[in-house]
Design a protein around this motif. Structure first.
Motif, mmCIF file in Angstrom:
data_model
loop_
_atom_site.group_PDB
_atom_site.id
_atom_site.type_symbol
_atom_site.label_atom_id
_atom_site.label_comp_id
_atom_site.label_asym_id
_atom_site.label_seq_id
_atom_site.Cartn_x
_atom_site.Cartn_y
_atom_site.Cartn_z
ATOM 1 N N ALA A 99 -13.072 4.027 -14.262
ATOM 2 C CA ALA A 99 -13.403 2.642 -14.603
ATOM 3 C C ALA A 99 -14.600 2.581 -15.540
ATOM 4 N N GLY A 100 -14.589 1.582 -16.408
ATOM 5 C CA GLY A 100 -15.675 1.413 -17.359
ATOM 6 C C GLY A 100 -16.942 0.900 -16.694
ATOM 7 N N PRO A 101 -18.001 0.679 -17.494
ATOM 8 C CA PRO A 101 -19.295 0.244 -16.933
ATOM 9 C C PRO A 101 -19.201 -1.055 -16.143
ATOM 10 N N THR A 102 -18.271 -1.939 -16.530
ATOM 11 C CA THR A 102 -18.126 -3.204 -15.801
ATOM 12 C C THR A 102 -17.168 -3.086 -14.621
ATOM 13 N N GLY A 103 -16.547 -1.919 -14.471
ATOM 14 C CA GLY A 103 -15.606 -1.716 -13.376
ATOM 15 C C GLY A 103 -14.182 -2.110 -13.700
ATOM 16 N N ARG A 104 -13.921 -2.512 -14.939
ATOM 17 C CA ARG A 104 -12.569 -2.958 -15.286
ATOM 18 C C ARG A 104 -11.637 -1.778 -15.549
ATOM 19 N N LEU A 105 -10.373 -1.943 -15.149
ATOM 20 C CA LEU A 105 -9.357 -0.919 -15.377
ATOM 21 C C LEU A 105 -7.989 -1.495 -15.023
ATOM 22 N N HIS A 106 -7.002 -1.280 -15.888
ATOM 23 C CA HIS A 106 -5.625 -1.660 -15.582
ATOM 24 C C HIS A 106 -4.926 -0.459 -14.939
ATOM 25 N N MET A 107 -4.396 -0.643 -13.739
ATOM 26 C CA MET A 107 -3.687 0.413 -13.012
ATOM 27 C C MET A 107 -2.348 -0.128 -12.525
ATOM 28 N N ALA A 108 -1.272 0.581 -12.830
ATOM 29 C CA ALA A 108 0.055 0.196 -12.343
ATOM 30 C C ALA A 108 0.711 1.411 -11.716
ATOM 31 N N GLY A 109 1.241 1.252 -10.522
ATOM 32 C CA GLY A 109 1.845 2.391 -9.826
ATOM 33 C C GLY A 109 3.086 1.999 -9.052
ATOM 34 N N GLU A 110 4.041 2.906 -9.005
ATOM 35 C CA GLU A 110 5.276 2.695 -8.252
ATOM 36 C C GLU A 110 5.358 3.706 -7.116
ATOM 37 N N PRO A 111 5.140 3.270 -5.876
ATOM 38 C CA PRO A 111 5.202 4.197 -4.737
ATOM 39 C C PRO A 111 6.578 4.847 -4.615
ATOM 40 N N VAL A 112 6.596 5.979 -3.955
ATOM 41 C CA VAL A 112 7.845 6.709 -3.705
ATOM 42 C C VAL A 112 8.365 6.316 -2.323
ATOM 43 N N TRP A 113 9.567 5.753 -2.259
ATOM 44 C CA TRP A 113 10.132 5.316 -0.980
ATOM 45 C C TRP A 113 11.162 6.286 -0.439
ATOM 46 N N ASN A 114 11.701 7.118 -1.287
ATOM 47 C CA ASN A 114 12.723 8.074 -0.875
ATOM 48 C C ASN A 114 12.179 9.014 0.196
ATOM 49 N N GLY A 115 12.931 9.199 1.262
ATOM 50 C CA GLY A 115 12.544 10.145 2.298
ATOM 51 C C GLY A 115 11.518 9.624 3.283
ATOM 52 N N ARG A 116 11.117 8.370 3.157
ATOM 53 C CA ARG A 116 10.148 7.801 4.100
ATOM 54 C C ARG A 116 10.863 7.292 5.352
ATOM 55 N N SER A 117 10.290 7.567 6.509
ATOM 56 C CA SER A 117 10.838 7.050 7.762
ATOM 57 C C SER A 117 10.454 5.576 7.900
ATOM 58 N N PRO A 118 11.172 4.822 8.761
ATOM 59 C CA PRO A 118 10.794 3.413 8.974
ATOM 60 C C PRO A 118 9.333 3.248 9.377
ATOM 61 N N ARG A 119 8.837 4.144 10.192
ATOM 62 C CA ARG A 119 7.436 4.031 10.610
ATOM 63 C C ARG A 119 6.497 4.281 9.432
ATOM 64 N N GLN A 120 6.832 5.244 8.590
ATOM 65 C CA GLN A 120 6.009 5.506 7.407
ATOM 66 C C GLN A 120 6.024 4.309 6.466
ATOM 67 N N ILE A 121 7.181 3.676 6.315
ATOM 68 C CA ILE A 121 7.277 2.514 5.430
ATOM 69 C C ILE A 121 6.444 1.355 5.966
ATOM 70 N N THR A 122 6.464 1.164 7.281
ATOM 71 C CA THR A 122 5.626 0.119 7.887
ATOM 72 C C THR A 122 4.153 0.372 7.582
ATOM 73 N N GLU A 123 3.747 1.628 7.662
ATOM 74 C CA GLU A 123 2.365 1.984 7.360
ATOM 75 C C GLU A 123 2.042 1.706 5.895
ATOM 76 N N TRP A 124 2.970 2.006 4.989
ATOM 77 C CA TRP A 124 2.751 1.745 3.570
ATOM 78 C C TRP A 124 2.585 0.246 3.322
#
Length: 327
Positions: A99-124
């Motif tokens: 992040a820059g001096p002012t703390g600004r930053l553009h961040m975009a992310g796509e989590p991975v859902w494949n292979g996650r159990s229902p309990r893991q997905i609830t946690e996510w």
């Protein structure tokens, strides 16, 4: 992690935390390209970061053309590894570092859902609510991507509750279903199942220092390797250390295995836990009583907290993880 707290103290900006919902490649680019170009054009922040699948990274390279060199393109399979706590630590570390001096930053992310159990997905889902809480007062522009072709329907529905705004082909608008993070994180919390009869218990008194050794020794007895068992002992001591910091001089520790997993539970005779994000926040510049619980969450796949309605009811922290490392 101190810089993250410094950014929070420098600004009172509300969090920008969008759900980038899309159902085809065209919608993905409609969502992402303007978002990234805004980050590129901003004079007071570094290059934006995009975390998604290799195929979608190629789509972005083609759509952005020469501007693609101004975007930090990351493979989501390498970013979203381990538990949600691990991924949150990765995101926070990246933010602090880039992040820059002012703390600004553009961040975009796509989590991975494949292979996650229902309990893991609830946690996510809960961690998505946490992101809004963690970045309150900090000025990054965050977008979590949800591809309706890949993400389970309940995950997309949850995104509308855990993100203040939705960014899709119609633009940015408030999410009418947004639920305050603390309320979302604590809803639908069922009582924890009772420990099995074979659970081994030990009373803790005084400084509770015996918890770390007991947990490590029991973990080894159940088949956990030496170094990993020692780390499990440290994780458990994060919970007992928190109890000691609350002035509790006695508690009960229970430990058992279930299949290829190990579970350790700390029960206190009195006191309450009122913070739904206990242990979710990284340690700051000053030592805090919950700092050890951050490490607990980094090691254990699941950390469940339950507290009674009254101070005399006591509280429970249950820690669970695999006996063997997944990688």
């Amino acid at each position: 992690m101190t810089d993250h707290h410094d950014h929070q103290q420098r600004t009172a900006a509300p969090p920008k935390h969008h759900a980038g919902i899309h159902s085809c490649d065209e919608e993905f680019l409609t969502v992402m390209v303007p978002f990234l170009r805004n980050g590129i054009a901003a004079e007071d922040e570094p290059d934006p970061v995009a975390i998604t699948t290799p195929r979608k990274l190629d789509l972005l390279r083609e759509a952005l053309g020469p501007d693609a060199r101004h975007v930090d393109l990351r493979n989501s399979a390498h970013w979203y590894r381990g538990t949600p706590a691990n991924s949150m630590a990765t995101a926070l570390d990246y933010y602090v570092t880039h992040a820059g001096p002012t703390g600004r930053l553009h961040m975009a992310g796509e989590p991975v859902w494949n292979g996650r159990s229902p309990r893991q997905i609830t946690e996510w889902k809960r961690y998505e609510a946490l992101a809004t809480e963690l970045f309150t007062g900090a000025p990054p522009d965050l977008m979590c991507l949800y591809d309706t072709r890949i993400a389970p329907p309940d995950v997309v529905e949850a995104a509308r509750h855990t993100h203040p705004t939705v960014l899709d082909r119609l633009g940015i608008r408030p999410s009418p279903l947004f639920t305050q993070p603390a309320a979302y994180a604590t809803r639908d919390l069922a009582p924890l199942p009772e420990p099995p009869p074979e659970a081994v218990g030990v009373p803790l008194a005084g400084d509770m220092a015996g918890a770390r050794r007991f947990a490590a020794e029991q973990a080894k007895a159940h088949g956990m390797t030496g170094e990993r068992a020692d780390r499990f002992g440290v994780a458990v001591s994060g919970a007992t250390g928190y109890a000691a910091a609350q002035g509790l001089d006695s508690a009960q520790l229970l430990l058992w295995s279930a299949g290829e997993r190990i579970v350790c539970e700390l029960r206190t005779p009195h006191g309450r836990i009122t913070d739904p994000f206990l242990g979710f926040r990284p340690p700051g510049p000053e030592t805090g009583p919950e700092d050890g619980l951050w490490q607990t969450r980094q090691f254990c796949e699941f950390v469940d907290l339950r507290s009674g309605a009254a101070a005399g009811d006591g509280w429970t922290i249950r820690m669970e993880t695999a006996l063997a490392s997944s990688g």
